[in-house]
Scaffold this motif. Structure first.
Motif, PDB file in Angstrom:
ATOM      1  N   GLN A   1       0.847  -1.200   0.000  1.00 56.26           N
ATOM      2  CA  GLN A   1       0.000   0.000   0.000  1.00 56.26           C
ATOM      3  C   GLN A   1       0.881   1.248   0.000  1.00 56.26           C
ATOM      4  O   GLN A   1       1.977   1.252   0.574  1.00 56.26           O
TER       5      GLN A   1
ATOM      6  N   VAL B   1      -3.869   0.254  -2.652  1.00 51.42           N
ATOM      7  CA  VAL B   1      -3.108  -0.952  -3.006  1.00 51.42           C
ATOM      8  C   VAL B   1      -3.017  -0.971  -4.527  1.00 51.42           C
ATOM      9  O   VAL B   1      -4.045  -0.979  -5.207  1.00 51.42           O
TER      10      VAL B   1
ATOM     11  N   ASP C   1      -8.850  -0.975  -4.536  1.00 45.17           N
ATOM     12  CA  ASP C   1      -7.593  -1.645  -4.249  1.00 45.17           C
ATOM     13  C   ASP C   1      -7.293  -2.722  -5.281  1.00 45.17           C
ATOM     14  O   ASP C   1      -8.189  -3.416  -5.785  1.00 45.17           O
TER      15      ASP C   1
END
Length: 323
Positions: free
Chosen positions: A5, A59, A92
């Motif tokens: 991340q 992410v 993400d």
């Protein structure tokens, strides 16, 4: 779950391996256990803040392959592959142990490909298919110049052009690797910088120029590419190295009746991208297309180092993260 991340834009050293809550399935979303997620150059640019519409924290990772672990009963246990313009940008991405994707985007991967190979296909082939088939409409007997033939997108473009009956010329700043997927599709090749681009293309086409050019370089090569087109030739641009602003002779452009196309894979979300995977899958099943070459598979725990290698360039293939 473990995931890479970034919470601010900047160098890839901003990436951190952290623990995040597992994503949950719902009526529209399935959960895939990620077996592999390739690192595209655009993933590096995403971390650096060079891609529009990315929200933080995020992410990264657009392309993936894995096994469905939550969702519709008929999909549980299925090996799937996918990509999408929102994945890793507004939702993400795949550089994690789990990823949530739209159920409508689920597609079984080609049986002929390993999970690592399937994870390396998405962005490269989506860009090439959009440019050559949807926009330029490459036809049998036409001459296609692929600039950046050693790369993943260049290799995809060369194979698509050859499969559709084109004569394929490759160009790159280094010699064509025998292991590159483009190698078996290339009819002629030259190293950028040996002579001017136009001189090489005119030599290879008996003075006519290329009917189509698929340019993965852009920037300083944009105007030379335009000058290398045959009458009514078509040029596709997907990137721009260095200065994003370019110049060219507009009178020469319209006198040659040239046509210019831009391709933005980010404009296709995961569900839209799945329709293109449907078109590509039979070619991989039949062995007509090869996936991008994989340099190596790296553990997610070494993800930041893998990003640093991609950012540094000079790799002989795609790096793939395996959770």
């Amino acid at each position: 779950m473990r995931a890479l991340q970034f919470t601010e834009f900047g160098p890839v050293s901003n990436l951190r391996l952290i623990e995040l809550p597992d994503p949950k399935a719902n009526a529209l979303t399935a959960i895939v256990k990620v077996a592999a997620g390739s690192i595209n150059p655009s993933d590096v640019k995403n971390v650096e803040g060079k891609m529009e519409h990315t929200t933080l924290p995020r992410v990264p990772g657009r392309d993936y392959a894995g096994i469905v672990v939550e969702g519709p009963a008929e999909w549980i246990g299925a090996e799937v592959w996918g990509t999408g313009g929102e994945i890793g940008y507004s939702i993400d991405g795949s550089h994690a142990e789990l990823i949530a994707v739209p159920i409508a985007s689920l597609r079984g991967k080609p049986r002929a490909l390993s999970l690592e190979q399937a994870a390396s296909v998405g962005v490269s082939y989506l860009a090439a298919w959009l440019g050559l088939v949807e926009y330029e409409q490459v036809a049998a007997g036409e001459t296609l110049l692929v600039m950046g033939a050693n790369g993943g997108v260049g290799g995809a473009a060369a194979q698509i052009g050859k499969c559709r009956g084109g004569r394929v010329i490759g160009a790159d700043r280094r010699p064509l690797s025998a292991e590159a997927p483009a190698a078996r599709a290339i009819d002629d090749f030259f190293v950028l910088g040996d002579q001017t681009l136009e001189a090489n293309v005119r030599r290879a086409t008996n003075g006519r120029g290329a009917d189509l050019i698929f340019d993965t370089v852009g920037g300083p090569m944009f105007e030379p590419a335009l000058q290398s087109l045959a009458h009514r030739g078509r040029l596709v641009e997907i990137s721009s190295l260095g200065d994003r602003r370019v110049g060219f002779d507009l009178i020469d452009f319209y006198h040659n009746e040239s046509r210019l196309f831009g391709v933005n894979t980010l404009a296709r979300d995961a569900t839209a991208s799945a329709l293109f995977l449907d078109s590509l899958k039979p070619f991989f099943e039949q062995g007509a297309f090869q996936p991008p070459a994989i340099d190596r598979v790296i553990a997610l725990s070494d993800g930041r180092k893998a990003y640093e290698k991609v950012a540094g360039g000079e790799l002989r293939g795609r790096l793939v993260l395996a959770p």
